[in-house]
Design an enzyme around this catalytic site. Structure first.
Site, short mmCIF file in Angstrom:
data_model
loop_
_atom_site.label_atom_id
_atom_site.label_comp_id
_atom_site.label_asym_id
_atom_site.label_seq_id
_atom_site.Cartn_x
_atom_site.Cartn_y
_atom_site.Cartn_z
N HIS A 70 59.25 52.80 9.41
CA HIS A 70 59.00 53.01 7.98
C HIS A 70 58.04 51.97 7.44
O HIS A 70 58.31 50.77 7.47
CB HIS A 70 60.32 52.92 7.20
CG HIS A 70 60.25 53.51 5.83
ND1 HIS A 70 60.52 54.83 5.58
CD2 HIS A 70 59.94 52.96 4.64
CE1 HIS A 70 60.39 55.08 4.29
NE2 HIS A 70 60.04 53.95 3.69
N ASP A 72 55.46 51.65 3.85
CA ASP A 72 55.15 52.27 2.56
C ASP A 72 53.73 52.01 2.09
O ASP A 72 53.45 52.12 0.89
CB ASP A 72 56.13 51.77 1.49
CG ASP A 72 57.42 52.58 1.47
OD1 ASP A 72 57.35 53.79 1.22
OD2 ASP A 72 58.50 51.99 1.72
N GLU A 180 59.93 60.62 2.47
CA GLU A 180 61.05 59.82 1.96
C GLU A 180 61.58 60.44 0.67
O GLU A 180 61.03 60.27 -0.41
CB GLU A 180 60.61 58.38 1.70
CG GLU A 180 61.80 57.48 1.36
CD GLU A 180 61.43 56.02 1.25
OE1 GLU A 180 62.34 55.17 1.37
OE2 GLU A 180 60.23 55.72 1.05
N HIS A 207 66.82 59.96 -1.52
CA HIS A 207 66.40 58.60 -1.80
C HIS A 207 67.54 57.99 -2.60
O HIS A 207 68.71 58.21 -2.28
CB HIS A 207 65.04 58.56 -2.52
CG HIS A 207 64.45 57.19 -2.51
ND1 HIS A 207 64.38 56.40 -3.63
CD2 HIS A 207 63.93 56.44 -1.50
CE1 HIS A 207 63.84 55.23 -3.32
NE2 HIS A 207 63.56 55.22 -2.03
N HIS A 252 69.39 55.72 3.05
CA HIS A 252 69.51 56.05 1.63
C HIS A 252 70.66 57.01 1.30
O HIS A 252 70.91 57.24 0.12
CB HIS A 252 68.21 56.63 1.05
CG HIS A 252 67.16 55.61 0.78
ND1 HIS A 252 67.18 54.79 -0.31
CD2 HIS A 252 66.04 55.28 1.47
CE1 HIS A 252 66.12 53.99 -0.29
NE2 HIS A 252 65.42 54.26 0.80
N ASP A 346 60.10 48.56 6.74
CA ASP A 346 59.98 48.78 5.29
C ASP A 346 58.87 47.93 4.67
O ASP A 346 58.88 47.64 3.47
CB ASP A 346 61.30 48.52 4.57
CG ASP A 346 61.49 49.41 3.34
OD1 ASP A 346 60.58 50.19 3.01
OD2 ASP A 346 62.55 49.30 2.70
#
Length: 434
Positions: A70, A72, A180, A207, A252, A346
């Site tokens: 992951h 972003d 996501e 999420h 999540h 992340d």
């Protein structure tokens, strides 16, 4: 003069010949043993790799792709440049181009960090739900495809487990899409199928908000479930994801949603960016009873680097560091086995990171820490990417089996799912009252 051959002459000549044969056999056996030992050492990494932990880590990362679950960066491109790639050069540092605390990802640091493959997050905010989530998801998928194409000498867009390995063998970063937020397909299975068709290979079921068919992690934290996990239609989503070959991402979601999904799915699940609840009791992390089910399922928990998910009670300290992340990895290995552990940083989705893991260049330091803790070369290779690749391949096998015998699910979600006000923007063409 008559020559008389001694009776033992043949014996005298035969003895050296027999000795040669025996010697050749022994040499052959010795060669076989040497080859067998060499093969065994090669499989284990043997002494061919450098003893220094960091250099050994780098050598292993040249052998097996590090697959990060992951990142972003696409969200930062949307926030700061509205996805206009002409306004950013990925060969330059992003450290001063995004908000304070972000700017973790650019090409030089990806190369320094020896990233082998990356799931780029096509993030859809909860505020988009019931409005324009599908459009937003497609925009983010578009920017991922565009920047991987723009820098095609570095990235290669891939959609299969084998594609990860093929890109790695070309010294490119295999680039995949993870959507996501389950609200991204707006509770329509046709939209889910279209996301798969344009390249998405995992969907995070929720999420930090409920969908009209699944509870998010805050339901466990606040003890206020809406569905107690998945609704009946939510179970159908899981089955369709299995049929498609779409990886199911349980980061999540609520604990109940984790259990419901693991009860239903026929393919391995992933947690693209979550850590161990027993080490840090945040409800974004994975509890022990779920880890037991993940082990049975063959799934992978990809450890998150975010301060709040790494450094909290019962084992918090004043400042988080790389050793705490390693503690989570060690713990997951102890609870669900080395086959269940991966990495899901992340980066560029969080603003506080542990000391020693400040950006994408630092992955080799984490691998070196695991080597110092006694992890074998084979275990390191599983952590790096082999576990995720195995789970991905298994999901593809399930897809091939199910898609050959099951038609796409076409049930629509009940009209009364979610708040009634949330249906005001929808046009139900089959209902004359709307």
């Amino acid at each position: 003069m008559v020559k008389v051959r001694r009776q033992d002459d043949d014996v005298w000549y035969r003895k050296p010949r027999s000795r040669c044969i025996i010697l050749l056999v022994l040499i052959g056996l010795l060669v076989i043993v040497i080859i067998a030992v060499a093969v065994a050492l090669a499989k284990k990494g043997g002494d061919s790799l450098p003893p220094d932990p960091l250099e050994r880590a780098k050598a292993l990362m040249k052998r097996v792709p590090l697959v990060d679950g992951h990142n972003d960066l696409p969200w930062q491109l949307k926030l700061h440049f509205d996805n206009r790639l002409e306004n950013i050069d990925m060969y330059e540092s992003t450290a001063d181009k995004f908000d304070e605390g972000y700017g973790h990802t650019d090409i030089p640091r990806l190369r320094q960090g020896m990233v082998g493959a990356q799931f780029w997050a096509a993030y859809v905010a909860c505020s988009n739900q019931y409005k324009d989530p599908v459009r937003f998801a497609l925009e983010q998928i578009d920017v991922i495809k565009r920047f991987t194409n723009k820098y095609s000498e570095v990235f290669e867009f891939v959609t299969t487990a084998q594609g990860i390995l093929d890109a790695f063998n070309k010294n490119k970063i295999g680039s995949m899409i993870g959507v996501e937020g389950g609200h991204a397909f707006d509770s329509h299975l046709g939209n889910l199928r279209m996301l798969y068709d344009v390249g998405a290979r995992y969907v995070t079921i929720t999420h930090s908000c409920n969908t009209p068919w699944a509870d998010n992690w805050k339901c466990s934290q606040d003890n206020n479930p809406e569905f107690g996990g998945l609704s009946e239609w939510g179970e159908l989503v899981i089955r369709e994801m299995n049929r498609l070959g779409m990886l199911i991402d349980l980061s999540h979601v609520s604990f109940d949603t984790m259990h419901d999904t693991l009860r239903i799915t026929e393919a391995p699940v992933i947690f693209s960016h979550s850590s161990a609840f027993a080490i840090c009791a945040h409800h974004r992390n994975v509890p022990d009873d779920v880890l037991e089910k993940v082990k049975e399922n063959g799934g992978v928990v990809m450890v998150n680097f975010y301060e709040k998910y790494i450094n909290c009670p019962p084992m918090n300290q004043s400042v988080s560091d790389i050793k705490q992340v390693a503690d989570h990895i060690d713990y997951l290995k102890s609870k669900c086995g080395v086959d269940c552990v991966g990495i899901g940083s992340d980066y560029d989705g969080v603003d506080v990171l542990p000391e020693g893991l400040g950006d994408v260049s630092t992955f080799p330091d984490l691998i070196a820490e695991m080597i110092r803790r006694g992890w074998s070369d084979e275990d390191i290779e599983k952590l790096l990417g082999n576990n995720l690749i195995r789970a991905f391949k298994e999901a593809e096998k399930v897809r091939d089996r199910l898609s050959s015998s099951i038609e796409p699910y076409d049930e629509t979600i009940p009209r009364d799912s979610g708040e009634e006000a949330n249906n005001t923007c929808r046009h139900y063409i089959y209902n004359p009252d709307n």
